[in-house]
Design an enzyme around this catalytic site. Structure first.
Site, PDB file in Angstrom:
ATOM      1  N   GLY A  79       0.804  -1.214   0.000  1.00  0.00           N
ATOM      2  CA  GLY A  79       0.000   0.000   0.000  1.00  0.00           C
ATOM      3  C   GLY A  79       0.834   1.259   0.000  1.00  0.00           C
ATOM      4  N   CYS A  80       0.308   2.296   0.627  1.00  0.00           N
ATOM      5  CA  CYS A  80       0.835   3.647   0.451  1.00  0.00           C
ATOM      6  C   CYS A  80       2.245   3.840   0.979  1.00  0.00           C
ATOM      7  CB  CYS A  80      -0.116   4.653   1.098  1.00  0.00           C
ATOM      8  SG  CYS A  80      -1.760   4.702   0.316  1.00  0.00           S
ATOM      9  N   TYR A  81       2.692   3.040   1.946  1.00  0.00           N
ATOM     10  CA  TYR A  81       4.048   3.247   2.464  1.00  0.00           C
ATOM     11  C   TYR A  81       5.086   2.393   1.739  1.00  0.00           C
ATOM     12  CZ  TYR A  81       2.772  -0.776   5.498  1.00  0.00           C
ATOM     13  OH  TYR A  81       2.335  -1.985   5.976  1.00  0.00           O
TER      14      TYR A  81
END
Length: 352
Positions: free
Chosen positions: A145-147
């Site tokens: 995901g986003c990280y």
């Protein structure tokens, strides 16, 4: 073996987005799907999102006539992955083309991509198309995901610290618009309202140019594993983004322990620059208020949000690219949030 590991630098970052802007088309498509009493709320939330554009690899409006999701179509995951297999490598190549380098000098390739799967992988496709040596070592990071951009850059730093001769090409590419769903509930539609497609590429090495990467950090908020979810369904990858996320992030960042984790004990006021993943306006507001930052501190993140929306792992790279374009090298902190609910990042500074 070197007595001391080298200072590792992000030498350059280039970014790319597809040609089609789908943001307003999505808003116009999503609003009528809601019950009448919720349409006004959705309209207000869309207006307050601080997103002006989101870009998609779909050549036609995906929700318009002849589009991928025309009349509420729910394409199977197999069809979505077929499009990923062709569009993700090309968008990644578009980003890579913005970097000035000789492929023969690249020793390692690190790719983060969480919105699709294909084998041979995106990493192998990229390596072949840009003419990397078949001996180049590859790492593919998926579904974080986003990280995931933090994970990719951190891996590159570890590689260079272990061998100062290494030159790492880091790529993030995400096609979030492959996973729109014909929902009639406001929460998932508001989650989908945030996401767009994008790619970024970076060169990481011991060459003393760009910004110097410092130590990384990772922290998981307690009792938060159900707040962000990303599961594979028969009609795409299904996103769950709880409305509790901003509040939980803001509260966590207000604690001395979390602040010390991010800054390694340095006072927040001493950190001149914050490269924060633009997950949404409410996320950026929560970070700003939780850390007590000045109102202009997250302008680079807010500018990326306005121009592109949330591009999952590619977003943080866009923020860092914007900082490099402006000559910003630190001292700073890069920070992203994702499933877990986890906060991951690293400290950075100028090259001395």
């Amino acid at each position: 073996m070197d007595a001391d590991p080298p200072i590792v630098c992000v030498n350059a970052i280039a970014t790319a987005t597809p040609a089609r802007d789908i943001h307003q088309a999505f808003v116009d498509w999503a609003e009528p799907r809601l019950p009448t009493r919720e349409r006004a709320l959705f309209r207000r939330m869309a207006a307050r999102s601080d997103i002006l554009h989101r870009w998609s690899v779909h050549t036609d409006s995906p929700v318009g006539r002849g589009g991928f999701y025309e009349n509420g179509a729910q394409p199977p995951t197999s069809k979505r992955m077929a499009l990923y297999a062709s569009a993700a490598p090309q968008l990644a190549l578009d980003a890579i083309s913005g970097l000035d380098f000789d492929p023969a000098t690249i020793t390692h390739l690190v790719v983060a991509s969480c919105t699709g799967f294909v084998a041979p992988g995106v990493d192998q496709i990229i390596a072949a198309r840009i003419g990397l040596s078949t001996s180049v070592e590859r790492l593919l990071i998926g579904f974080m995901g986003c990280y995931a951009a933090v994970t990719a850059l951190r891996a590159a730093r570890h590689i260079v610290r272990s061998d100062r001769r290494a030159r790492v090409l880091v790529v993030t590419v995400e096609l979030s618009t492959l996973h729109l769903a014909a929902e009639d509930r406001i929460e998932p539609l508001l989650a989908m309202l945030q996401f767009g497609d994008g790619a970024a590429a970076a060169l990481v090495s011991a060459a003393p140019t760009g910004l110097a990467m410092g130590d990384s950090f990772a922290a998981t908020l307690p009792d938060s594993e159900g707040l962000i979810g990303w599961t594979i369904g028969d009609q795409g990858f299904l996103m769950h983004l709880s409305g509790e996320v901003p509040g939980r992030i803001g509260a966590a960042l207000g604690t001395p322990a979390m602040r010390a984790t991010l800054t390694n004990g340095t006072d927040v006021a001493a950190i001149a620059h914050w490269a924060v993943h633009a997950g949404g306006r409410s996320i950026l507001d929560a970070v700003e208020h939780g850390l007590g930052l000045a109102s202009h501190s997250l302008e680079d993140s807010r500018a990326v949000l306005r121009a592109c929306g949330n591009m999952s792992s590619a977003t943080l790279m866009f923020v860092l690219a914007r900082m490099l374009d402006h000559g910003v090298t630190g001292p700073g902190v890069a920070l992203a949030f994702g499933p877990g609910l986890a906060a991951e990042g690293f400290r950075f500074g100028p090259v001395h």
